[in-house]
Design a protein around this motif. Structure first.
Motif, PDB file in Angstrom:
ATOM      1  N   ARG A  33       0.895  -1.057   0.072  1.00 33.80           N
ATOM      2  CA  ARG A  33      -0.049  -0.248  -0.083  1.00 33.80           C
ATOM      3  C   ARG A  33       0.860   1.367  -0.083  1.00 33.80           C
ATOM      4  N   ILE A  34       0.671   2.158  -0.991  1.00 36.24           N
ATOM      5  CA  ILE A  34       1.631   3.227  -1.123  1.00 36.24           C
ATOM      6  C   ILE A  34       0.949   4.465  -0.765  1.00 36.24           C
ATOM      7  N   ILE A  35       1.597   5.560   0.310  1.00 34.90           N
ATOM      8  CA  ILE A  35       1.161   6.799   0.364  1.00 34.90           C
ATOM      9  C   ILE A  35       2.304   7.645   0.003  1.00 34.90           C
ATOM     10  N   LEU A  36       1.985   8.639  -1.103  1.00 36.68           N
ATOM     11  CA  LEU A  36       2.868   9.562  -1.887  1.00 36.68           C
ATOM     12  C   LEU A  36       2.748  10.905  -0.998  1.00 36.68           C
ATOM     13  N   ASN A  37       3.992  11.501  -1.029  1.00 30.85           N
ATOM     14  CA  ASN A  37       4.014  12.735  -0.531  1.00 30.85           C
ATOM     15  C   ASN A  37       4.733  13.821  -1.843  1.00 30.85           C
ATOM     16  N   GLY A  38       4.254  14.907  -1.625  1.00 33.96           N
ATOM     17  CA  GLY A  38       4.643  15.978  -2.534  1.00 33.96           C
ATOM     18  C   GLY A  38       4.392  17.278  -1.970  1.00 33.96           C
ATOM     19  N   ARG A  39       4.767  18.146  -2.535  1.00 30.85           N
ATOM     20  CA  ARG A  39       4.604  19.711  -1.923  1.00 30.85           C
ATOM     21  C   ARG A  39       3.299  20.262  -2.489  1.00 30.85           C
ATOM     22  N   ALA A  40       3.268  20.145  -3.898  1.00 29.76           N
ATOM     23  CA  ALA A  40       2.095  20.792  -4.629  1.00 29.76           C
ATOM     24  C   ALA A  40       0.928  19.693  -4.437  1.00 29.76           C
ATOM     25  N   GLU A  41      -0.207  20.036  -4.041  1.00 29.50           N
ATOM     26  CA  GLU A  41      -1.582  19.210  -4.338  1.00 29.50           C
ATOM     27  C   GLU A  41      -1.789  18.694  -5.832  1.00 29.50           C
TER      28      GLU A  41
END
Length: 264
Positions: A33-41
């Motif tokens: 199961r993957i939860i990504l993160n980034g600065r811009a929505e």
């Protein structure tokens, strides 16, 4: 090979492009199961949709946060579910003269490249120890030891990551939790692609010629003599997140194409 990652939940910082996104792809293929993160929505949502289209059976979601802003990190920590695998991949660099860079340039890179992993690990490591299983990975860089003169603050942060990772690993003694660092060499990320394109235009050369010159004139220590693919780095990261890597703890694994030298 089955890496036994089904039902494991992975949180990857800086995952909308480059090594982070390639790692998300690799883990999705393994059933995590993957939860990504980034600065811009907006960019984060595009990356999520891209992964969902490629891996429709995978569980993929995301949380936006700018790791240069501690208040956004605190908000993110409140939203995170139980995490089995933490990949501290988010990072930034700024090329510049040591004599012209201000203290704020050093602090900004330290905040993102080091303190992001410190804050997340402080929150998640106790829970992993309580469950007697978990994986924390830090992503460093060959610049930690090669130290280009225009990237001294960045190199400092990537060296600091090695100490943080080793120190945290010592807190896992006798448990099923491991903390390691992956040390990529020159990798064909979006930033590297842009560097090749801009240099090729500026010098009237092809991208292939620019890449060849980089390794014959700048990164001469490389045995690979080319940029590594992001997928090549992601493959190593994925293995180290798996139960199969249980005997690897407290170490820095090079994926540098031999550029850093040495026998260990």
């Amino acid at each position: 090979m089955d890496l036994q990652l089904q039902e494991k939940t992975a949180f990857i910082t800086g995952a909308t492009a480059g090594i982070g996104f390639a790692t998300a792809q690799s883990l999705a293929r393994e059933g995590a199961r993957i939860i990504l993160n980034g600065r811009a929505e907006e960019k984060l949502n595009r990356s999520i949709r891209k992964l969902q289209q490629a891996y429709p059976e995978a569980s993929i979601s995301g949380l936006a946060a700018n790791f240069s802003k501690p208040n956004e990190v605190r908000a993110l920590l409140e939203k995170l579910p139980a995490i089995d695998i933490l990949i501290n991949n988010v990072g930034m660099y700024e090329s510049g003269s040591f004599f012209e860079e201000g203290e704020e340039d050093w602090y900004r890179q330290f905040e993102v490249n080091v303190m992001s992993g410190v804050r997340l690990s402080k929150e998640l490591l106790p829970k992993m120890l309580s469950n007697n299983w978990g994986r924390i990975l830090f992503i460093s860089s060959e610049c930690a030891t090669l130290v280009p003169v225009d990237l001294i603050p960045y190199s400092m942060t990537k060296a600091a990551v090695l100490s943080v990772s080793r120190g945290l690993a010592q807190l896992t003694k006798g448990s099923g939790v491991t903390v390691n660092t992956v040390v990529p060499g020159s990798t064909l990320s979006e930033g590297a692609e842009l560097f090749l394109e801009n240099t090729a235009k500026k010098e009237g050369k092809t991208k292939a010629q620019v890449e060849e010159a980089f390794f014959t004139e700048v990164r001469t220590s490389s045995l690979l003599q080319r940029f590594a693919k992001v997928e090549e780095v992601a493959n190593t990261i994925t293995y180290l997140t798996s139960p199969l890597s249980s005997a690897t703890n407290g170490v820095a694994i090079k994926v540098d194409g031999g550029s850093m030298g040495g026998i260990i």
